[in-house]
Enzyme design. Structure first.
Site, PDB file in Angstrom:
ATOM      1  N   ASP A   1     -60.393   7.803   9.846  1.00 47.15           N
ATOM      2  CA  ASP A   1     -59.257   6.717  10.273  1.00 47.15           C
ATOM      3  C   ASP A   1     -58.443   7.049  11.452  1.00 47.15           C
ATOM      4  O   ASP A   1     -57.913   8.131  11.638  1.00 47.15           O
ATOM      5  CB  ASP A   1     -58.147   6.569   9.011  1.00 47.15           C
ATOM      6  CG  ASP A   1     -58.790   6.560   7.624  1.00 47.15           C
ATOM      7  OD1 ASP A   1     -60.024   6.569   7.561  1.00 47.15           O
ATOM      8  OD2 ASP A   1     -58.338   6.764   6.656  1.00 47.15           O
TER       9      ASP A   1
ATOM     10  N   GLU B   1     -56.939   1.411   0.051  1.00 47.43           N
ATOM     11  CA  GLU B   1     -56.513   2.426   1.244  1.00 47.43           C
ATOM     12  C   GLU B   1     -55.487   1.877   2.424  1.00 47.43           C
ATOM     13  O   GLU B   1     -55.714   0.609   2.742  1.00 47.43           O
ATOM     14  CB  GLU B   1     -57.605   3.254   1.615  1.00 47.43           C
ATOM     15  CG  GLU B   1     -58.366   3.913   0.444  1.00 47.43           C
ATOM     16  CD  GLU B   1     -59.619   4.896   0.877  1.00 47.43           C
ATOM     17  OE1 GLU B   1     -59.880   5.853   0.362  1.00 47.43           O
ATOM     18  OE2 GLU B   1     -60.407   4.397   1.952  1.00 47.43           O
TER      19      GLU B   1
HETATM   20  C1  FRU Z   1     -59.902   6.178   4.328  1.00 52.68           C
HETATM   21  C2  FRU Z   1     -59.294   7.422   3.710  1.00 52.68           C
HETATM   22  C3  FRU Z   1     -57.930   7.403   3.426  1.00 52.68           C
HETATM   23  C4  FRU Z   1     -57.548   9.034   3.380  1.00 52.68           C
HETATM   24  C5  FRU Z   1     -58.408   9.395   4.510  1.00 52.68           C
HETATM   25  C6  FRU Z   1     -58.903  10.778   4.190  1.00 52.68           C
HETATM   26  O1  FRU Z   1     -60.956   6.084   4.889  1.00 52.68           O
HETATM   27  O2  FRU Z   1     -60.173   7.649   2.379  1.00 52.68           O
HETATM   28  O3  FRU Z   1     -57.630   6.756   2.222  1.00 52.68           O
HETATM   29  O4  FRU Z   1     -56.141   9.020   3.680  1.00 52.68           O
HETATM   30  O5  FRU Z   1     -59.620   8.587   4.181  1.00 52.68           O
HETATM   31  O6  FRU Z   1     -59.544  11.128   5.169  1.00 52.68           O
END
Ligand code: FRU
Length: 743
Positions: free
Chosen positions: A292, A462
């Site tokens: 992300d 998320e």
């Molecule tokens: C989304 C996620 C988020 C988390 C991150 C961990 O892709 O699962 O929810 O903060 O990746 O790397």
């Protein structure tokens, strides 16, 4: 004839005899502590119910088959399933040999272990190395404890997945039976810049702790150290520790692995940056894994892009915040890693803001990152920077927001809400978004919760983002929610809601949810930039160009993943309802080099534009307009000399735009990368304005100023340099065709 084997046996017997003669007792043969073959725990005291009343023959009902134990029986704590807990404590025995060997399996959790206790001290505490129902030898070196009294405890204090332990054949002997080595350490007198670690992409992770002059530095790293071959090398930076003693301590390691003979100091760290699928004009990390985008914020002429980063591998793990800045959203400068895992956990996704009125007391115009600390629980933490994101200090009262009842509690996105004079945080809370308010970024109170019974709930929610956009002079609030799995074409995708926000509650307009920002398979966890100056006024977005369905297996080498193009978001009406449209930011136009133009064509059945570009490295943009004149469907495809192709199919009857990447190149690295066509709804129009961006391993198609968007990765073995059109019935007119080399 005496063969080698019998010869050795004779020698052992002889030396055994000799010692027996000298000492008067046999001190070389194995001594069984317990092999559980008596069929009961007569040598143990039992606590709890996890181990049952007796050893068991193999597995319990509902357990995968247990293998690699010896004889008939073993100690197995799956009695009653994973949730039961218990302890077996042995009778006291005397250490009479150099090693204690035993077979171990089950979970590798903190709370499932075998422990050796001498003089009431825990001398060894060992977990299974892998989660497996197949037992493996583990060895304790007990030379230092000869003649001392000892006790063994077999502990299952763990509930949930892999909350059980398997043990068999505990014995003393003078040979280490395990290929695993405990407490392995490597020391260096630091005099170069890096320690280079040899990594094998698919190997299991080994935990490594760095220490300098005897003091631990940072948290454990989990690194896929090479077992049989090296895919690439990654560095640990030790420049700051010159002439100190730098030590790496390893969790149990396998003596059959190749890595531990190879780790070395080096002044250089070289790798092939320009590997086959390295994008030319999309952001990608220098090396290592990225997911992300995080903490996007604008300050003093710089767009900051932080990102979920694993500096020790090309698969997910060890989450840090990587960092880059850009002055123009076109070219990015890589900066050192910004946030490192700490005692509260690894650093998951979050946002950043500029604290113009110093509400937090960290300093006027501090750049403040608000992120999830992913430790035992997920909690929210903050860190501030007074030098434009070059260095951060974590707040000493972290975490600032906790809720131990919610497991998936993460990805804070914060903005200043003028009307209610407070910071608003949107937070993903299982399958809802919870809004919190704060005056100072340190104390947060719950405002409301949104999401039950609306939108897609195929997976965990998320990376939310709540922001205003205007349409027709009216302000609407848009809420982004990424979801995984449950996307319209499988796996990860970002849905959105349009409505109103009053400083407390988000109220969605009545619409046919879910609505998706991008119907392609590869645009996830995207959010928008904070603090874009009012004089600019745009809402700018970037997403992770990958999908959890296969992200860990994509065929890049030294790095993994790129971001989408930075995009501008707007509200638009697609003829049927409001949508959030996205187009590449205008700055991207400056990447255009040669413009190859083609004549307009009225196409009856099919037509091919060959040699799209003279110098085609697979990084270009294409623009054209298609006017269907009686056609009920048309498609165009990009292809190369190896018969690989990316198809874009406009079905005007069924109102869909489908992308087919099943023959796009390498597809077999994952079962679900290219099974089916990727569909987006397509409103009927007289004319379709297409912009298509290709960059080595990605395609982003924007239809009619971003009303319909699909982002899809691909891994062709040569650049696509031809474009052909096909249509059914009537004709299509293809006009204003331009292809631009992008650099
Ligand atoms: C989304 C996620 C988020 C988390 C991150 C961990 O892709 O699962 O929810 O903060 O990746 O790397």
């Amino acid at each position: 004839m005496i063969n080698k084997h019998t010869n050795m046996k004779i020698k052992t017997v002889l030396s055994g005899l000799l010692i027996t003669l000298l000492s008067g007792c046999n001190s070389t043969g194995d001594i069984s502590i317990d092999d559980f073959e008596s069929g009961n725990f007569d040598k143990w005291s039992i606590e709890g119910d996890a181990f049952g009343e007796k050893p068991i023959e193999g597995s319990y009902k509902g357990q995968q088959p247990v293998s690699n134990f010896q004889g008939k029986f073993l100690a197995n704590s799956f009695q009653g399933g994973d949730d039961t807990r218990g302890v077996l404590t042995s009778k006291e025995f005397t250490i009479e040999r150099d090693y204690i060997n035993f077979l171990i399996g089950g979970g590798k959790n903190e709370d499932t272990y075998v422990e050796l206790i001498i003089n009431e001290n825990s001398v060894y505490r060992s977990h299974s190395f892998v989660e497996s129902e197949a037992l493996q030898w583990l060895t304790w070196d007990v030379k230092a404890y000869h003649n001392q009294k000892a006790i063994i405890r077999i502990v299952d204090n763990q509930r949930g997945g892999w909350g059980h332990i398997l043990v068999d054949q505990i014995e003393q002997g003078n040979k280490a039976k395990s290929v695993f080595m405990n407490n392995y350490k490597l020391s260096f007198d630091a005099n170069q810049k890096y320690i280079l670690l040899p990594i094998e992409k698919e190997a299991p992770e080994v935990a490594i702790q760095l220490s300098v002059d005897g003091k631990n530095v940072g948290e454990q790293m989990n690194v896929r150290l090479a077992q049989t071959h090296i895919n690439y090398w990654f560095p640990i930076h030790i420049d700051a520790y010159k002439s100190k003693k730098v030590e790496l301590a390893f969790a149990p390691i396998k003596t059959t692995d190749i890595w531990y003979q190879q780790i070395k100091q080096s002044d250089t760290f070289e790798y092939n940056y320009d590997e086959t699928y390295r994008p030319i004009y999309h952001f990608s990390p220098p090396y290592g894994w990225m997911n992300d985008p995080n903490g996007m914020v604008y300050k003093d002429g710089e767009y900051h892009l932080f990102y979920q980063y694993n500096p020790y591998g090309t698969r997910w793990g060890n989450m840090h915040w990587g960092h880059a800045v850009s002055k123009n959203l076109r070219k990015w400068e890589h900066l050192p890693v910004a946030l490192f895992p700490d005692a509260l956990g690894t650093i998951f996704s979050g946002s950043a803001i500029i604290d113009k009125s110093n509400t937090g007391g960290f300093g006027k115009d501090a750049l403040i990152a608000i992120y999830t600390s992913a430790g035992k629980n997920q909690t929210q933490s903050i860190a501030y920077s007074l030098d434009n994101g070059r260095t951060f200090t974590t707040y000493d009262q972290n975490p600032v927001l906790t809720d131990s009842n919610i497991v998936d509690f993460r990805d804070p996105k914060v903005f200043w809400h003028d009307a209610s004079a407070q910071w608003i945080m949107s937070l993903a809370t299982s399958q809802t978004i919870t809004f919190y308010g704060s005056k100072n970024l340190k104390e947060w109170n719950k405002l409301s919760e949104f999401g039950e019974g609306i939108g897609s709930h195929g997976g965990v929610w998320e990376c939310p983002d709540l922001f205003p956009l205007t349409y027709d002079g009216k302000t609407k609030w848009v809420l982004f929610v990424s979801i995984n799995p449950g996307g319209p074409n499988g796996g990860s995708a970002t849905q959105y809601f349009i409505g109103d926000f009053n400083g407390k509650t988000f109220t969605p307009d009545t619409m046919n949810y879910p609505l998706w920002l991008d119907y392609g398979r590869d645009n996830y966890a995207g959010v928008t930039w904070s603090d874009i100056p009012a004089t600019d006024g745009r809402r700018l977005f970037i997403g992770w160009m990958n999908n959890w369905d296969y992200a860990n297996n994509t065929p890049t080498e030294n790095f993994c993943s790129a971001m989408t193009l930075p995009r501008e978001l707007k509200l638009a009406h697609n003829g049927e309802h409001l949508v959030v449209s996205s187009i590449p930011v205008k700055e991207i136009n400056e990447l255009r080099r040669e413009n190859q133009r083609f004549d307009n064509q009225k196409i009856e059945k099919s037509y091919t534009f060959d040699k799209l570009l003279k110098d085609n490295v697979g990084a270009y943009e294409m623009e054209f307009v298609v006017k269907p004149q009686g056609a009920t469907a048309f498609e165009f495809k990009l292809f190369n000399q190896n018969n690989e192709q990316m198809r874009f199919i406009f079905d005007l009857k069924n109102k869909t735009l489908a992308v087919d990447r099943s023959k796009s190149g390498k597809v077999d690295f994952s079962d679900n990368f290219a099974q089916t066509v990727i569909n987006a709804p397509l409103p009927t129009k007289n004319s379709y304005k297409i912009r298509l961006f290709v960059d080595k391993n990605s395609t982003e198609i924007f239809v009619n100023d971003g009303e319909v968007v699909q982002t899809n990765t691909m891994f062709p073995t040569a650049a696509y340099n031809s474009l052909s059109f096909d249509n059914e019935q009537g004709i299509i007119s293809v006009e204003n065709i331009s292809v631009y080399n992008l650099k």
